[in-house]
Design an enzyme around this catalytic site. Structure first.
Site, PDB file in Angstrom:
ATOM      1  N   TYR A  23       1.968 -58.669  25.066  1.00 34.99           N
ATOM      2  CA  TYR A  23       0.998 -59.565  24.432  1.00 34.99           C
ATOM      3  C   TYR A  23       0.790 -60.822  25.276  1.00 34.99           C
ATOM      4  O   TYR A  23      -0.333 -61.299  25.421  1.00 34.99           O
ATOM      5  CB  TYR A  23       1.462 -59.938  23.021  1.00 34.99           C
ATOM      6  CG  TYR A  23       0.574 -60.961  22.358  1.00 34.99           C
ATOM      7  CD1 TYR A  23      -0.664 -60.583  21.828  1.00 34.99           C
ATOM      8  CD2 TYR A  23       0.945 -62.296  22.267  1.00 34.99           C
ATOM      9  CE1 TYR A  23      -1.497 -61.512  21.227  1.00 34.99           C
ATOM     10  CE2 TYR A  23       0.118 -63.230  21.667  1.00 34.99           C
ATOM     11  CZ  TYR A  23      -1.098 -62.843  21.157  1.00 34.99           C
ATOM     12  OH  TYR A  23      -1.925 -63.773  20.575  1.00 34.99           O
ATOM     13  N   GLU A  24       1.898 -61.352  25.828  1.00 31.97           N
ATOM     14  CA  GLU A  24       1.815 -62.582  26.622  1.00 31.97           C
ATOM     15  C   GLU A  24       1.415 -62.334  28.075  1.00 31.97           C
ATOM     16  O   GLU A  24       1.414 -63.261  28.878  1.00 31.97           O
ATOM     17  CB  GLU A  24       3.153 -63.328  26.564  1.00 31.97           C
ATOM     18  CG  GLU A  24       3.441 -63.897  25.193  1.00 31.97           C
ATOM     19  CD  GLU A  24       4.725 -64.703  25.129  1.00 31.97           C
ATOM     20  OE1 GLU A  24       5.594 -64.557  26.012  1.00 31.97           O
ATOM     21  OE2 GLU A  24       4.844 -65.495  24.168  1.00 31.97           O
ATOM     22  N   GLU A  81      13.107 -69.541  21.001  1.00 32.32           N
ATOM     23  CA  GLU A  81      12.698 -68.979  22.292  1.00 32.32           C
ATOM     24  C   GLU A  81      11.519 -68.037  22.130  1.00 32.32           C
ATOM     25  O   GLU A  81      10.571 -68.089  22.892  1.00 32.32           O
ATOM     26  CB  GLU A  81      13.884 -68.255  22.936  1.00 32.32           C
ATOM     27  CG  GLU A  81      13.571 -67.601  24.266  1.00 32.32           C
ATOM     28  CD  GLU A  81      13.293 -68.580  25.389  1.00 32.32           C
ATOM     29  OE1 GLU A  81      12.660 -68.169  26.378  1.00 32.32           O
ATOM     30  OE2 GLU A  81      13.692 -69.758  25.300  1.00 32.32           O
ATOM     31  N   GLY A  91      -0.803 -62.088   9.670  1.00 28.87           N
ATOM     32  CA  GLY A  91      -1.593 -62.527   8.524  1.00 28.87           C
ATOM     33  C   GLY A  91      -0.990 -62.121   7.191  1.00 28.87           C
ATOM     34  O   GLY A  91      -1.570 -62.381   6.145  1.00 28.87           O
ATOM     35  N   GLY A  93       2.190 -63.055   6.323  1.00 36.23           N
ATOM     36  CA  GLY A  93       3.239 -64.008   5.966  1.00 36.23           C
ATOM     37  C   GLY A  93       4.561 -63.825   6.678  1.00 36.23           C
ATOM     38  O   GLY A  93       5.494 -64.600   6.451  1.00 36.23           O
ATOM     39  N   ASN A 122      -2.849 -69.325  23.927  1.00 36.62           N
ATOM     40  CA  ASN A 122      -2.614 -68.588  22.688  1.00 36.62           C
ATOM     41  C   ASN A 122      -3.120 -69.380  21.477  1.00 36.62           C
ATOM     42  O   ASN A 122      -2.354 -69.881  20.668  1.00 36.62           O
ATOM     43  CB  ASN A 122      -1.115 -68.265  22.560  1.00 36.62           C
ATOM     44  CG  ASN A 122      -0.846 -67.242  21.475  1.00 36.62           C
ATOM     45  OD1 ASN A 122      -1.704 -66.934  20.654  1.00 36.62           O
ATOM     46  ND2 ASN A 122       0.366 -66.713  21.483  1.00 36.62           N
ATOM     47  N   TYR A 129       0.563 -72.775  14.121  1.00 41.35           N
ATOM     48  CA  TYR A 129       1.602 -73.806  14.120  1.00 41.35           C
ATOM     49  C   TYR A 129       1.066 -75.149  13.615  1.00 41.35           C
ATOM     50  O   TYR A 129       1.777 -75.890  12.952  1.00 41.35           O
ATOM     51  CB  TYR A 129       2.221 -73.957  15.510  1.00 41.35           C
ATOM     52  CG  TYR A 129       2.928 -72.702  15.976  1.00 41.35           C
ATOM     53  CD1 TYR A 129       3.720 -71.953  15.114  1.00 41.35           C
ATOM     54  CD2 TYR A 129       2.804 -72.259  17.283  1.00 41.35           C
ATOM     55  CE1 TYR A 129       4.362 -70.805  15.530  1.00 41.35           C
ATOM     56  CE2 TYR A 129       3.455 -71.119  17.712  1.00 41.35           C
ATOM     57  CZ  TYR A 129       4.231 -70.395  16.836  1.00 41.35           C
ATOM     58  OH  TYR A 129       4.867 -69.258  17.259  1.00 41.35           O
TER      59      TYR A 129
END
Length: 156
Positions: A23-24, A81, A91, A93, A122, A129
């Site tokens: 994903y990253e 980390e 989505g 929770g 991202n 956040y």
């Protein structure tokens, strides 16, 4: 459901780490050995802890974290980390539940902070956040030594 990982969860943790790296866009950097990972997570002196988010008995996300320390606060902290939830479970929770659990651990352990880094591209994570009240530390730049540079400095 959120629960602490056990040594038996190493294959699951490894799979989730690899999925996070994909994903990253950093899959090429994943070089860990599962036995070495198990030693560092569940050996006599664990370097980090893992909690798992589960749905219907299967792991759908994880958080890997370790203790840090703030000299300014004079208190320990928790450094997150990695946090990852499978795309098909986002989505629902699970990410928030992992963070709530970490915040509860931080309070129980007398920590002064819970902190983490986020890749600047991202935007879904950054937005998530922000909804939790997290503050970006834009004036700080992360530095890292690895490989030859780390070995060179260690030689003095």
């Amino acid at each position: 459901m959120i629960r602490p990982a056990t040594r038996a969860d190493i294959p699951t943790i490894a799979r989730l780490i690899r999925m996070l790296a994909e994903y990253e866009r950093l899959a090429h950097e994943v070089v860990f050995d599962e036995e070495e990972l198990a030693k560092h997570l569940f050996g006599p002196r664990p370097a980090a802890e893992v909690i798992l988010a589960e749905a219907e008995g299967a792991a759908v996300g994880f958080a890997l974290f370790f203790q840090s320390f703030s000299t300014f606060l004079g208190k320990p902290g928790i450094y997150l980390e990695d946090l990852f939830v499978l795309p098909e479970h986002r989505g629902s929770g699970h990410g928030k539940a992992l963070l709530v659990h970490l915040a509860q651990l931080a309070v129980q352990r007398g920590c002064g902070r819970l902190e983490w880094s986020v890749l600047d591209w991202n935007e879904p994570a950054l937005g998530f956040y922000r909804t939790l009240g997290a503050t970006p530390m834009a004036e700080w730049t992360v530095h890292r030594l690895t490989g030859d540079a780390l070995a060179r400095l260690a030689r003095g």
